[in-house]
Enzyme design. Structure first.
Site, mmCIF file in Angstrom:
data_model
loop_
_atom_site.group_PDB
_atom_site.id
_atom_site.type_symbol
_atom_site.label_atom_id
_atom_site.label_comp_id
_atom_site.label_asym_id
_atom_site.label_seq_id
_atom_site.Cartn_x
_atom_site.Cartn_y
_atom_site.Cartn_z
ATOM 1 N NE ARG A 1 -4.290 -1.236 -0.003
ATOM 2 C CZ ARG A 1 -4.578 -2.127 -0.950
ATOM 3 N NH1 ARG A 1 -3.715 -2.410 -1.907
ATOM 4 N NH2 ARG A 1 -5.756 -2.743 -0.953
ATOM 5 C CG HIS B 1 -3.347 -0.884 -7.533
ATOM 6 N ND1 HIS B 1 -3.660 -0.282 -6.340
ATOM 7 C CD2 HIS B 1 -3.474 -2.209 -7.306
ATOM 8 C CE1 HIS B 1 -3.987 -1.209 -5.438
ATOM 9 N NE2 HIS B 1 -3.875 -2.397 -6.016
HETATM 10 C C1 OXD Z 1 -6.627 -5.518 -3.181
HETATM 11 C C2 OXD Z 1 -5.896 -4.792 -4.222
HETATM 12 O O1 OXD Z 1 -6.725 -5.051 -2.048
HETATM 13 O O2 OXD Z 1 -6.099 -5.093 -5.411
HETATM 14 O O3 OXD Z 1 -7.145 -6.598 -3.480
HETATM 15 O O4 OXD Z 1 -5.078 -3.924 -3.911
#
Ligand code: OXD
Length: 303
Positions: free
Chosen positions: A215, A263
């Protein structure tokens, strides 16, 4: 049994189809209703970034399924009543994809692949230096489903690899001091927010690399930029960010030592995720306690 579905930024149709298939295959008798702003009397909610009104309206819910592995965004919204258990996805096909992305990023570092970009920029030199025999030490922060899959994958390629978690008893500073390539696979919690700051980067051996698939907010952006500019770090490969989408003017986009990917390391695969949810639903309906399911979220821990 009624189930309300709110998919936020994800595809409603994609999830509806995958869930309908998984419920049929698992023999779950479900009446799946997209959230349309009024109560359906649902027993379960399946959600990604749901609106607060859903929980005010659906008063008969027994559990909430999060359509992702990370629950930081859901918990930050503070919309799920405390009495309701939250179940998140565990792996659900994402762990091998994350591991693959990390192995590719590591191969790119160890072979210096960026030197051989297509013309006009790349080196056209057969005799360009060969990779070092000695493999860098890989340190993985986070030892959940993602971290474990990464550790297994890099170990298979012979990298000396170690994992770190807050509960593992190893001092973070000592761990960083023996890490040449740092892989961040941490969930975002009160304890991991801003964990990788100037002080942490200073513990890494000079010239280390950072890869973030966890994250974004576990890293202090300004401190990462400073460590790269000072030459303390050689590169950063980032797939997750404090704010997503990464704002157009953010310095990460243009930094010569940073690779930004949007992402994409491991998009949630609808099929396997839906199968996991169907299985968990079946267990709940059989009387298994939510806290005994693999993806049960400990809200105080944040994952
Ligand atoms: C999740 C993501 O939390 O894709 O699944 O980041």
């Amino acid at each position: 049994m009624k189930i309300v579905l709110a998919t936020g930024t994800m595809s409603a149709q994609g999830w509806r189809d995958a869930l309908a298939r998984a419920f049929a295959a698992a023999g779950v008798d479900a009446d799946l209703r997209p959230w349309e702003g009024h109560p359906a009397g649902a027993r379960y909610a399946i959600v990604w970034l749901p609106p607060a009104e859903l929980f005010a309206a659906e008063t008969q819910l027994r559990a909430v399924f999060n359509l992702g592995a990370g629950v930081d965004a859901l918990l930050a919204r503070n919309v799920v009543p405390p009495r309701l258990p939250i179940i998140r996805l565990v792996d659900a096909g994402m762990a091998p994809r994350i591991a693959e992305y990390v192995c590719f990023a590591i191969a790119r570092i160890t072979r210096g692949l960026d030197r051989f970009a297509p013309p006009p920029r790349g080196l056209r030199d057969w005799n360009a230096s060969r990779p070092r025999d000695e493999l860098p030490r890989v340190g993985v922060l986070g030892t959940g489903a993602m971290g474990s899959a990464i550790l297994e994958a890099v170990a298979r390629f012979g990298y000396p690899a170690a994992g770190w978690s807050r509960r593992g008893g190893v001092q973070l500073d000592a761990f960083l001091a023996r890490t040449d390539i740092l892989v961040d696979a941490l969930p975002l919690t009160g304890e991991t927010r801003d964990l990788l700051d100037r002080r942490a980067f200073a513990q890494l051996p000079r010239g280390a690399h950072v890869i973030n698939v966890g994250r974004g907010a576990t890293i202090v952006d300004e401190d990462l930029l400073a460590a790269l500019d000072e030459g303390r770090l050689t590169s950063a490969t980032l797939d997750v960010f404090r704010v997503e989408p990464l704002p157009a003017g953010h310095p990460f986009w243009s930094h010569p030592k940073i690779t930004v990917t949007p992402h994409l390391a491991a998009p949630t695969p609808y099929g396997p995720a839906a199968v996991q949810i169907a299985e968990a639903l079946k267990q709940l309906e059989r009387g298994v306690e939510a806290r005994d399911l693999p993806g049960h979220v400990d809200r105080s821990a944040g994952y």
